[in-house]
Design a protein around this motif. Structure first.
Motif, short mmCIF file in Angstrom:
data_model
loop_
_atom_site.label_atom_id
_atom_site.label_comp_id
_atom_site.label_asym_id
_atom_site.label_seq_id
_atom_site.Cartn_x
_atom_site.Cartn_y
_atom_site.Cartn_z
N ASN A 120 -42.25 23.88 91.52
CA ASN A 120 -41.10 22.99 90.70
C ASN A 120 -40.07 23.90 90.73
O ASN A 120 -38.78 23.66 89.98
CB ASN A 120 -41.69 22.40 89.43
CG ASN A 120 -42.34 21.43 89.61
OD1 ASN A 120 -41.95 20.20 89.86
ND2 ASN A 120 -43.72 21.23 89.37
N GLY A 121 -40.05 25.17 91.52
CA GLY A 121 -38.77 26.18 91.41
C GLY A 121 -38.79 27.40 90.55
O GLY A 121 -37.62 27.82 90.47
N PHE A 122 -39.86 27.31 89.59
CA PHE A 122 -39.50 28.53 88.38
C PHE A 122 -40.60 29.60 88.86
O PHE A 122 -41.90 29.26 88.84
CB PHE A 122 -39.93 27.68 87.29
CG PHE A 122 -38.89 26.67 86.67
CD1 PHE A 122 -37.67 27.05 86.38
CD2 PHE A 122 -39.30 25.40 87.22
CE1 PHE A 122 -36.61 25.89 85.63
CE2 PHE A 122 -38.29 24.46 86.60
CZ PHE A 122 -37.23 24.72 86.00
N TYR A 123 -40.26 30.82 88.98
CA TYR A 123 -41.15 32.06 89.26
C TYR A 123 -42.05 32.22 88.24
O TYR A 123 -41.60 33.28 87.58
CB TYR A 123 -40.39 32.84 90.09
CG TYR A 123 -41.44 33.88 90.69
CD1 TYR A 123 -41.77 33.80 92.09
CD2 TYR A 123 -41.88 35.08 89.86
CE1 TYR A 123 -42.58 34.64 92.61
CE2 TYR A 123 -42.89 35.74 90.66
CZ TYR A 123 -43.45 35.52 91.96
OH TYR A 123 -44.12 36.34 92.45
N ALA A 124 -42.91 31.39 87.73
CA ALA A 124 -43.78 31.91 86.79
C ALA A 124 -44.66 33.18 87.21
O ALA A 124 -44.88 33.23 88.37
CB ALA A 124 -44.71 30.76 86.00
N SER A 125 -44.98 33.89 86.24
CA SER A 125 -45.91 35.32 86.35
C SER A 125 -46.47 35.61 85.22
O SER A 125 -46.20 35.38 84.00
CB SER A 125 -45.08 36.21 86.95
OG SER A 125 -45.69 37.41 87.11
#
Length: 358
Positions: A306-311
């Motif tokens: 969805n376009g969010f670079y989670a980490s």
């Protein structure tokens, strides 16, 4: 993809003139930067260094912590927060974390104290302050200095006070590229006590007392003794100028991050299987927005789609062989690492900054 980190750089109109001024070392801009920081934190006992690593080294030298001795720390931290202790010849003794917060468990810290323990390093994980009063009380009980590791939490607050002004013996911050403020590289040290501050000023500069170092002709004085082992840890005038320019924007940037955090909270509190890292005692700077979930890798993938670079951001440091094996159960660390992930929450996500509102 909206990145989880993005360096902020304001206009720096004087940089070219500084580079060609012949005055590149520690100078007027760095001193002015330090004064701005002192006003921001409400303390006179603060100075900057040319790296976070050397900030730690200066602190350890000032505390006279010797090779072979022990510091208690959290393995749920950036390697930049833990490796410097090994570099100084110390043994890093791991304490467990509260699996709901990722910060040091006071009960675990108390159990790890031995006669070799010379400092407690309290990491405030990803900008979320830990149990400051409880950890400081343990340090007071045993006469062990506490170092608040604020590598990611400049501007975060605990019980209405900025981390750095919460009664802890020493607080350190990083000024590297993805921090706010950033000087490209650098560190901040804040002291509770004047005498340790004065001693550390000498250690930062090769043990030199600049008021006595040169004679009336500008030559190095025979009468100036060097009696402390020190470092070349002063920040350059170039980095100090960048930091000074950054300070004009710090409050605005942190407030933008907190507004973005409000957006995340209003959305995520309704999502099944997502748990928020909220505590009434703290006001994070939201370097990232942290959540807990039972399906970490799947949730990371969904946010990225969805376009969010989670980490997950950080690895558990105790798995690295460089720290040696320890017979300690760290169930809180294991649980927190399994469930924690971070979402982008930076100033760049706000309208008007070329970002996204989330």
């Amino acid at each position: 993809m909206i990145p989880i980190f993005k360096p902020f750089m304001p206009d720096i109109p004087e940089i070219d003139s500084i580079l060609h001024s012949g005055m590149l070392a520690y100078g007027s801009y760095t001193k002015e930067f330090e004064e701005k920081l002192k006003a921001y934190f409400g303390t006179p006992y603060l100075f900057v260094t040319n790296s976070f690593h050397l900030a730690i080294s200066v602190v350890l030298s000032a505390l006279e912590v010797c090779s072979g001795e022990c510091v208690i720390a959290s393995p749920m931290a950036c390697l930049a927060s833990t490796q410097p202790y090994l570099s100084n010849g110390l043994h890093v003794c791991w304490a467990d974390v509260d699996p709901r917060t990722g910060t040091l468990s006071p009960d675990s810290v108390r159990k790890q104290i031995t006669s070799k323990t010379k400092a407690i390093v309290h990491n405030h994980f990803c900008g979320y302050p830990g149990y400051i009063d409880e950890i400081n009380a343990i340090g007071n009980d045993y006469g062990i200095p506490v170092i608040d590791d604020g590598i990611e939490c400049f501007g975060s607050e605990y019980k209405g006070k900025k981390v750095g002004n919460c009664g802890t013996d020493i607080t350190i911050f990083s000024l590297s590229a993805v921090r706010i403020p950033n000087c490209i590289d650098g560190g901040i040290i804040i002291f509770k006590e004047k005498e340790l501050y004065k001693k550390s000023l000498l250690i930062r500069d090769c043990g030199i007392d600049r008021t006595k170092f040169r004679d009336s002709m500008g030559e190095i004085s025979l009468d100036c003794d060097i009696n402390l082992i020190g470092y070349s840890a002063t920040m350059s005038n170039v980095n100090g100028y960048i930091g000074l320019c950054q300070m004009r924007h710090v409050e605005n940037l942190i407030q933008k991050q907190r507004k973005q955090a409000d957006l995340w909270e209003s959305y995520l509190e309704k999502v099944p299987g997502i748990f928020l890292l909220t505590r009434k005692e703290i006001q994070p700077n939201y370097w990232v927005y942290g959540i807990l979930t039972e399906n970490k890798r799947d949730v990371i993938q969904k946010f990225r789609e969805n376009g969010f670079y989670a980490s997950g951001v950080h690895m558990m440091n105790h798995i690295y062989s460089v720290f040696g094996k320890q017979n300690v159960v760290l169930s809180g660390v294991e649980e927190f690492y399994k469930r924690f992930l971070a979402l982008p929450c930076g100033w760049w996500m706000n309208k008007g900054e070329g970002g996204h509102t989330g």
